[in-house]
Design a protein around this motif. Structure first.
Motif, mmCIF file in Angstrom:
data_model
loop_
_atom_site.group_PDB
_atom_site.id
_atom_site.type_symbol
_atom_site.label_atom_id
_atom_site.label_comp_id
_atom_site.label_asym_id
_atom_site.label_seq_id
_atom_site.Cartn_x
_atom_site.Cartn_y
_atom_site.Cartn_z
ATOM 1 N N GLU A 81 -12.140 14.879 -20.014
ATOM 2 C CA GLU A 81 -11.121 14.926 -20.957
ATOM 3 C C GLU A 81 -9.929 15.619 -20.419
ATOM 4 O O GLU A 81 -9.204 16.140 -21.003
ATOM 5 N N LEU A 82 -9.799 15.799 -19.245
ATOM 6 C CA LEU A 82 -8.770 16.381 -18.568
ATOM 7 C C LEU A 82 -7.514 15.471 -18.513
ATOM 8 O O LEU A 82 -7.478 14.530 -18.519
ATOM 9 N N THR A 83 -6.473 16.138 -18.799
ATOM 10 C CA THR A 83 -5.090 15.632 -18.983
ATOM 11 C C THR A 83 -4.149 16.050 -17.881
ATOM 12 O O THR A 83 -4.189 17.194 -17.723
ATOM 13 N N VAL A 84 -3.397 15.230 -17.241
ATOM 14 C CA VAL A 84 -2.157 15.518 -16.364
ATOM 15 C C VAL A 84 -0.747 14.880 -16.676
ATOM 16 O O VAL A 84 -0.962 13.441 -17.049
ATOM 17 N N GLY A 85 0.262 15.575 -16.820
ATOM 18 C CA GLY A 85 1.363 15.046 -17.077
ATOM 19 C C GLY A 85 2.427 15.659 -16.288
ATOM 20 O O GLY A 85 2.350 16.481 -15.469
ATOM 21 N N VAL A 86 3.868 15.463 -16.547
ATOM 22 C CA VAL A 86 4.894 16.108 -15.897
ATOM 23 C C VAL A 86 5.837 16.491 -16.852
ATOM 24 O O VAL A 86 5.999 15.952 -18.079
ATOM 25 N N LYS A 117 18.903 11.912 -12.530
ATOM 26 C CA LYS A 117 17.604 11.868 -12.103
ATOM 27 C C LYS A 117 17.373 13.135 -11.067
ATOM 28 O O LYS A 117 18.051 13.471 -10.307
ATOM 29 N N ARG A 118 16.195 13.943 -11.831
ATOM 30 C CA ARG A 118 16.225 15.208 -10.862
ATOM 31 C C ARG A 118 14.638 15.313 -10.851
ATOM 32 O O ARG A 118 13.684 14.226 -11.266
ATOM 33 N N ALA A 119 13.889 16.236 -10.246
ATOM 34 C CA ALA A 119 12.767 16.500 -9.898
ATOM 35 C C ALA A 119 11.666 16.775 -11.241
ATOM 36 O O ALA A 119 12.459 16.913 -12.254
ATOM 37 N N ASN A 120 10.679 16.558 -10.996
ATOM 38 C CA ASN A 120 9.787 16.967 -12.291
ATOM 39 C C ASN A 120 8.582 17.703 -11.836
ATOM 40 O O ASN A 120 8.151 17.761 -10.548
ATOM 41 N N ALA A 121 7.956 18.582 -12.593
ATOM 42 C CA ALA A 121 6.965 19.299 -12.318
ATOM 43 C C ALA A 121 5.418 19.005 -12.988
ATOM 44 O O ALA A 121 5.538 18.516 -14.127
ATOM 45 N N LYS A 122 4.475 19.073 -12.442
ATOM 46 C CA LYS A 122 2.986 18.799 -12.911
ATOM 47 C C LYS A 122 2.710 19.659 -13.973
ATOM 48 O O LYS A 122 2.883 20.897 -13.989
ATOM 49 N N ARG A 123 1.837 19.183 -14.920
ATOM 50 C CA ARG A 123 1.456 19.814 -16.102
ATOM 51 C C ARG A 123 -0.219 19.476 -16.186
ATOM 52 O O ARG A 123 -0.382 18.409 -16.237
ATOM 53 N N MET A 124 -1.121 20.339 -16.212
ATOM 54 C CA MET A 124 -2.554 20.218 -16.440
ATOM 55 C C MET A 124 -3.004 20.929 -17.629
ATOM 56 O O MET A 124 -2.812 22.022 -17.388
ATOM 57 N N ASN A 125 -3.984 20.227 -18.316
ATOM 58 C CA ASN A 125 -4.738 20.934 -19.543
ATOM 59 C C ASN A 125 -6.109 20.696 -19.337
ATOM 60 O O ASN A 125 -6.339 19.310 -19.430
ATOM 61 N N SER A 143 -6.738 13.457 -6.770
ATOM 62 C CA SER A 143 -5.732 13.970 -6.342
ATOM 63 C C SER A 143 -4.987 14.533 -7.370
ATOM 64 O O SER A 143 -3.734 15.296 -6.916
ATOM 65 N N MET A 144 -4.656 13.633 -8.364
ATOM 66 C CA MET A 144 -3.580 14.089 -9.480
ATOM 67 C C MET A 144 -3.898 15.336 -10.018
ATOM 68 O O MET A 144 -3.015 15.966 -10.543
ATOM 69 N N PRO A 202 0.735 -1.116 0.081
ATOM 70 C CA PRO A 202 -0.076 -0.068 -0.078
ATOM 71 C C PRO A 202 0.910 1.149 0.185
ATOM 72 O O PRO A 202 2.122 1.129 0.421
ATOM 73 N N ILE A 203 0.294 2.219 -0.679
ATOM 74 C CA ILE A 203 1.102 3.422 -0.639
ATOM 75 C C ILE A 203 0.392 4.592 0.460
ATOM 76 O O ILE A 203 -0.594 4.703 0.585
ATOM 77 N N ARG A 204 1.380 5.011 1.317
ATOM 78 C CA ARG A 204 1.163 6.087 2.211
ATOM 79 C C ARG A 204 1.579 7.435 1.712
ATOM 80 O O ARG A 204 2.881 8.066 2.424
ATOM 81 N N SER A 205 1.202 8.152 0.630
ATOM 82 C CA SER A 205 1.553 9.352 0.035
ATOM 83 C C SER A 205 0.654 9.940 -0.585
ATOM 84 O O SER A 205 -0.342 9.197 -1.079
ATOM 85 N N GLY A 206 0.724 11.106 -0.846
ATOM 86 C CA GLY A 206 -0.137 11.650 -1.985
ATOM 87 C C GLY A 206 -0.337 13.241 -1.588
ATOM 88 O O GLY A 206 0.270 13.724 -0.814
ATOM 89 N N ASP A 207 -1.412 13.745 -2.151
ATOM 90 C CA ASP A 207 -1.845 15.131 -1.846
ATOM 91 C C ASP A 207 -3.385 15.346 -1.333
ATOM 92 O O ASP A 207 -4.200 14.383 -1.971
#
Length: 348
Positions: A253-258, A276-284, A318-319, A204-209
């Motif tokens: 039809e919302l899309t989310v990526g990084v 490996k570095r961080a990534n930032a969320k993108r939403m349209n 949450s995404m 199980p995952i214990r993380s998120g927003d």
């Protein structure tokens, strides 16, 4: 979907607004082996410029070394000695720089580092991050406030109705308010699988927003934010408090990526190295703006363009929660049901 698209204008959490925190920041009295400590006493064990802070779990606590006595002492975290201009620092040494609304850690970049100010002096001192206590308030999502078992803070932010916690690690998160009695706990444990095999063998995952909304806006109220993770580290990457404003209804039809900031290099022999570095969320997504609200929506979106804030496209997913800024957008005046296209660019 037809979920409310909301923008939350964050209120900065400053020294005066942070009432208390269970995460230590300053040096505490050093532990002494021959002293008897009471329940709740806090002491530290210092090595170099780092001090590990512990809290006594029992009364009549004598002769139990904190690092090796978990039934007698609870680990609270690590703090660092404050910078002193008269001290000669070695390469790699970490110090703290704490003042009025200043909470920073710096790492020495040279040996024999004497009399060099830490701020705005990158060849001598590298700013590592905010202090652990303040990482959750520094607007850098990937830097977390981390503590064993739980992180709990009390803030007095004024008139707010929404709290958003991003990049959280824990089993549950709780927000409560003194004046109204508002108290909500949300589970952070997820076990979303597509087969019985994965159900039994995937952890199980214990993380998120997570978003807490509907908080009664009382100016003098204290709000307690707690993330619990018994037996493991609890962490909060970003804690954003503010007032939310609804612009319209998010459509399907919302899309989310990084956007990844990692790099790859390939030499002439075909060997590839990835950093490996961080990534930032993108939403349209598209937002249906109610008839007659178009001009106000245009005004709000214009006002908040190039402003860092929290965006919630749908609280059901949450995404679709992001801290960032508006990218491209436009507001149509339409009698055919055309929606407003919105782009959100996340920050790290």
């Amino acid at each position: 979907m037809s979920a409310d698209f909301r923008m939350i204008r964050p209120v900065a959490v400053t020294d005066v607004r942070l009432i208390s925190s269970t995460v230590p920041e300053a040096l505490v009295t050093e532990y002494a082996g021959g002293t008897t400590y009471a329940l709740g006493d806090i002491r530290g064990v210092t090595t170099g410029t780092a001090q590990v802070v512990y809290q006594s779990l029992q009364a009549s606590n004598t002769g139990h070394a904190p690092a090796s006595s978990p039934t007698w002492w609870k680990l609270m975290g690590t703090v660092y000695v404050p910078y002193s201009a008269g001290t000669n620092y070695a390469l790699g040494v970490v110090v703290s720089n704490i003042g009025a609304d200043v909470h920073e850690l710096y790492e020495s970049q040279i040996a024999g580092n004497l009399g060099q100010p830490v701020a705005n002096n990158p060849t001598k001192w590298l700013r590592r991050s905010s202090t652990n206590r303040w990482n959750m308030f520094d607007k850098a999502i990937n830097s977390q406030t981390v503590a064993p078992n739980s992180v709990s803070v009390v803030i007095r932010p004024g008139l707010v109705n929404t709290i958003t916690l991003l990049n959280v690690e824990g089993a549950s998160a709780t927000v409560s308010q003194t004046v109204s009695g508002y108290s909500v706990t949300k589970s952070l444990v997820r076990h979303e699988v597509l087969s019985w095999y994965d159900f039994y063998y995937e952890e199980p995952i214990r993380s998120g927003d997570v978003v807490f909304d509907g908080i009664p806006p009382y100016a003098a109220a204290d709000i307690t934010v707690t993330v619990d993770n018994a037996g493991l580290d609890a962490a909060i990457g970003g804690c954003f408090v503010g007032k939310s404003r609804t612009i319209g209804l998010t459509q399907w039809e919302l899309t989310v990526g990084v956007l990844s900031y990692s790099t790859t290099t390939t030499d002439t022999f075909g060997n590839t190295t990835m950093v490996k570095r961080a990534n930032a969320k993108r939403m349209n997504f598209d937002v249906r703006i109610p008839e007659g609200f178009e001009s106000e929506a245009f005004r709000l979106l214009t006002e908040y363009t190039d402003v860092e804030m929290v965006f919630i496209a749908s609280s059901d997913y949450s995404m679709t929660i992001a801290y960032g800024y508006l990218g491209q957008w436009e507001v149509p005046i339409s009698n055919s049901g055309r929606a407003a296209p919105i782009e959100v660019r996340g920050l790290i």
